[in-house]
Every structure is written in structure tokens, then in C-alpha cells.
Design an enzyme around this catalytic site. Sequence first.
Site, mmCIF file in Angstrom:
data_model
loop_
_atom_site.group_PDB
_atom_site.id
_atom_site.type_symbol
_atom_site.label_atom_id
_atom_site.label_comp_id
_atom_site.label_asym_id
_atom_site.label_seq_id
_atom_site.Cartn_x
_atom_site.Cartn_y
_atom_site.Cartn_z
ATOM 1 C CG PHE A 68 -1.974 0.961 1.280
ATOM 2 C CD1 PHE A 68 -3.157 0.723 0.581
ATOM 3 C CD2 PHE A 68 -1.854 2.135 1.997
ATOM 4 C CE1 PHE A 68 -4.185 1.644 0.618
ATOM 5 C CE2 PHE A 68 -2.883 3.062 2.030
ATOM 6 C CZ PHE A 68 -4.056 2.822 1.333
ATOM 7 C CG ASP A 107 -0.343 -2.944 6.867
ATOM 8 O OD1 ASP A 107 -1.443 -3.312 7.315
ATOM 9 O OD2 ASP A 107 -0.099 -1.774 6.513
ATOM 10 C CE1 TYR A 152 -9.514 2.069 7.216
ATOM 11 C CE2 TYR A 152 -8.495 2.899 9.225
ATOM 12 C CZ TYR A 152 -8.422 2.618 7.876
ATOM 13 O OH TYR A 152 -7.265 2.870 7.194
ATOM 14 C CE LYS A 153 -8.199 -0.507 5.075
ATOM 15 N NZ LYS A 153 -6.785 -0.563 4.702
ATOM 16 N NE ARG A 162 -10.644 -2.682 -2.661
ATOM 17 C CZ ARG A 162 -9.993 -2.036 -1.700
ATOM 18 N NH1 ARG A 162 -8.787 -2.428 -1.339
ATOM 19 N NH2 ARG A 162 -10.529 -0.991 -1.120
HETATM 20 C C1 LIG Z 1 -6.068 0.777 4.614
HETATM 21 C C2 LIG Z 1 -4.601 0.687 4.639
HETATM 22 C C3 LIG Z 1 -3.818 1.726 5.190
HETATM 23 C C4 LIG Z 1 -4.455 2.984 5.667
HETATM 24 O O1 LIG Z 1 -3.708 3.634 6.640
HETATM 25 P P1 LIG Z 1 -4.393 4.747 7.576
HETATM 26 O O2 LIG Z 1 -3.273 5.410 8.244
HETATM 27 O O3 LIG Z 1 -5.339 4.022 8.479
HETATM 28 O O4 LIG Z 1 -5.163 5.666 6.664
HETATM 29 C C5 LIG Z 1 -2.451 1.530 5.276
HETATM 30 N N1 LIG Z 1 -1.870 0.403 4.824
HETATM 31 C C6 LIG Z 1 -2.600 -0.602 4.262
HETATM 32 C C7 LIG Z 1 -1.907 -1.841 3.794
HETATM 33 C C8 LIG Z 1 -3.970 -0.478 4.143
HETATM 34 O O5 LIG Z 1 -4.686 -1.441 3.561
#
Ligand SMILES: *Cc1c(COP(=O)(O)O)cnc(C)c1O
Length: 397
Positions: free
Chosen positions: A112, A183, A208-209, A356
Amino acid sequence: MTDFAATRRLFQIPDDVVYLDGNSLGPLPRATPDRLARTLDEEWAQQLIRAWNTSDWIGQPARLGDRIGRLLNAPIGHVVVGDTLSIKVHQALAAALEASSRRIILTDHGNFPSDVYVAEGLAATLGRGHEVRRVAPDGIEAALDDEVAVLLLTHVDYRTGRMHDMAALTRRAHEVGALCVWDLAHSAGAVPVDLLAADVDFAVGCTYKYLNGGPGAPAFLYAAPRRAASVTPAIPGWLGHAAPFAFEASYRPARGVERFRIGTPAVLQMAALEASLDIWDEVDIHRVHEESVRLAEKLIAGLELRCGRELTLASPRDAMQRGSHVSFHHPEGYAVVQACIEHGVIGDFRTPDILRFGIAPLYIGDPQIERAIDVVAQVLEERLWDDERYRVRRVVT
Ligand SMILES: *Cc1c(COP(=O)(O)O)cnc(C)c1O
């Protein structure tokens, strides 16, 4: 309880919506508004500042961390909740780098953006010559050599759903003398994770996911017992101090993972998360995953049968190499997703061409999958997506 008809009733989702985007933002548990109201009316309003003690607001980050840790097979006392995932990536990576004199941070092209930006930013801040090396996801094993300080990977790819073998890659990383940071953004509440068995050094994720903690819900950080006790946190905040209310002139780390706390926790967000974790406390993640695989297979088979000429599967076909979302390529992916949303099926789009669909069995069952197949097929067959208004890109896709 893993009666999925019963868990479905625990969420408030509009009747005319099939919600396949819980991998971005989980839906509202019915119990959350009351839990929030209690925190507002009984705790904040009545107790005022006393609530830090009387309602143990101060203990929330550790208490909720343990409940999340149960889903990840983390030992008690080794997960802490707070801040955002990007910040937790920074903290975990900094802690891992501190334990190594090597220079390479190894990651893959599927990671990400925030994770990679944080790594590059941290490398620049540290000024010790660290470098982020990015390779193809299936090239990680070959790229693990004695230059690698830290292997920084997202377990389940946010676009394709491809899932790394956490235990095997962690073992390989350790064999070459590297540490690992995993992660779990698309893993926690989606697939079984065993941090202890995989011998993971650090893990981070968001709530939050799949965990349904609500927009802006805090992140979490796991540190292996052998790591937590020795690292100096990169962001030493007063609530990660050994004695916050001694207000000492210099930082001394709190015991274990609590040193990764920074400042005042987001109490209202934590209360919302507490309500959603009440559901997870009762659920067997292995059963959730089995059900998610069954539903994903059904979605893939249905969409390939009805739309196979237009959609190409972007996710691994082998369910054991997939997380809990399923992705397809379509050259007009953005417009297709917008048209599906307007017809009641909410998925999302990821650039350049990915549709998705997140599958969360707590509130998605056969009728929802069947309706999703029908709607996507109709949108494609009748070219409903081919409309100017579906091409207008919003800020959030
Ligand atoms: C959703 C997601 C994030 C988001 O990070 P935030 O700091 O919560 O906005 C980061 N890394 C990955 C792999 C994600 O899927």
C-alpha cells in the site's frame, strides 16, 4: 456463535444495499450507537475527567489490543491500539530498523502506498543510508539476502487480495538475519493469522475495515515479546512513558508494547471499536474464513459464467492464496463500479482497472452474493456503465 444469520442481524445496513466494501469501511454494528451514547452521557457528561479512572479510559488501548490480539493469536499484553495505521507502520518499522545495522527495507510492488511512503520518509529522516527496495510479490523470497534489515509487507494485497505466506516468509527473513513487519490491514477479521506460530517481530493493522470499528477507528500494533521489551520508540510520547503522571524530564519507556502508545487516546472511537469487538469476541475466525471462501468461490464462478468475456479475475484462483476480497480487471472499471453502486451493489475501484468486492460473512450471505452477480451482469450486459456521469472521478474512489 458463528450463526451467520444471527451475526447479520447485528449490523445496520440499508435493505436495498448489498455491501461488498467492508474491506474499506465496515458497516455499523447495531450496538455501536448505544455504546457511544453511554460513553457520552454516563462517562463524559457525568464523570468528566474522572472517567479516565472510573471508566478506565486510560486502559482502553491495552484492553482493546488484547481483544484484537485474540483474533491474531498474539499473547496477552502484546497489542496496543491507537493512532492511525500509517503512524503504526512508522513506529513498527523504526523499531525494527533500530535492531539492525543493515540498510535495506525490502517490500513488494503490491504494498500500500502509505506503507511505502512511510518507509521512504523514515529512511530519509534517519539519515543512515537506508533504502527501500521493491520487488515483485513472488520475488520476495529470492530478494531476501544478508543486506536486508527489515522485510515490510502487507499480508493481503489491497488490490488483488493475493495473500503472502506469512510463516514461510518470516522464517526465511529470520534465516537471513532480517526482521519483519507485517501489515494486517486486510487480514485482521478476514483470515486466520497466527502471529505467535509465525514468530512475527512486529505487526500492525487498522480496525475500520473488517473489524467494523467505524470511520477513523484507531490502528493497532503488535510487538513480539522479545522485541517489545528492548526497543526505544521512534515517537516517545508521554502515555508511552513508564510513569506518565510522574511528568519526568526525560523519557523512560513503559513496559512492553505499551511504549508504543503516544498521546491521548481517541476515547469515542475506542468506545465504538469496543462495541464492534463484542461481536468478534463471539466469533470463530476460522469459521468466518471458511464461509468467506465459500462465498468468494460462488461470486467468482457466477461472475465468470455471466461476465467472463468482460471481466478477468485479478485475484489468485486458489482460495488459500487469497484474503477475503475478490478483484477483477475491467478497462472501464471505475464506471462499472459507479453503475453497480447506483444499482445497490457497493464495491470499490482501485486504479488502474480493478473492481474490488470485499466478502465479510458476518453480514454477507448467499442472497447478497446472488444479487451482486445479477447486478454486475446487468450493468455489463446492458452497458449501464457507459454514461458520462459514471466517469466523473470523485475524490474518494
Ligand atoms: C487501509 C490501509 C492503510 C491505511 O492507513 P491509515 O493510516 O489508516 O489511513 C495503510 N496500509 C494498508 C496496507 C492499508 O490497507
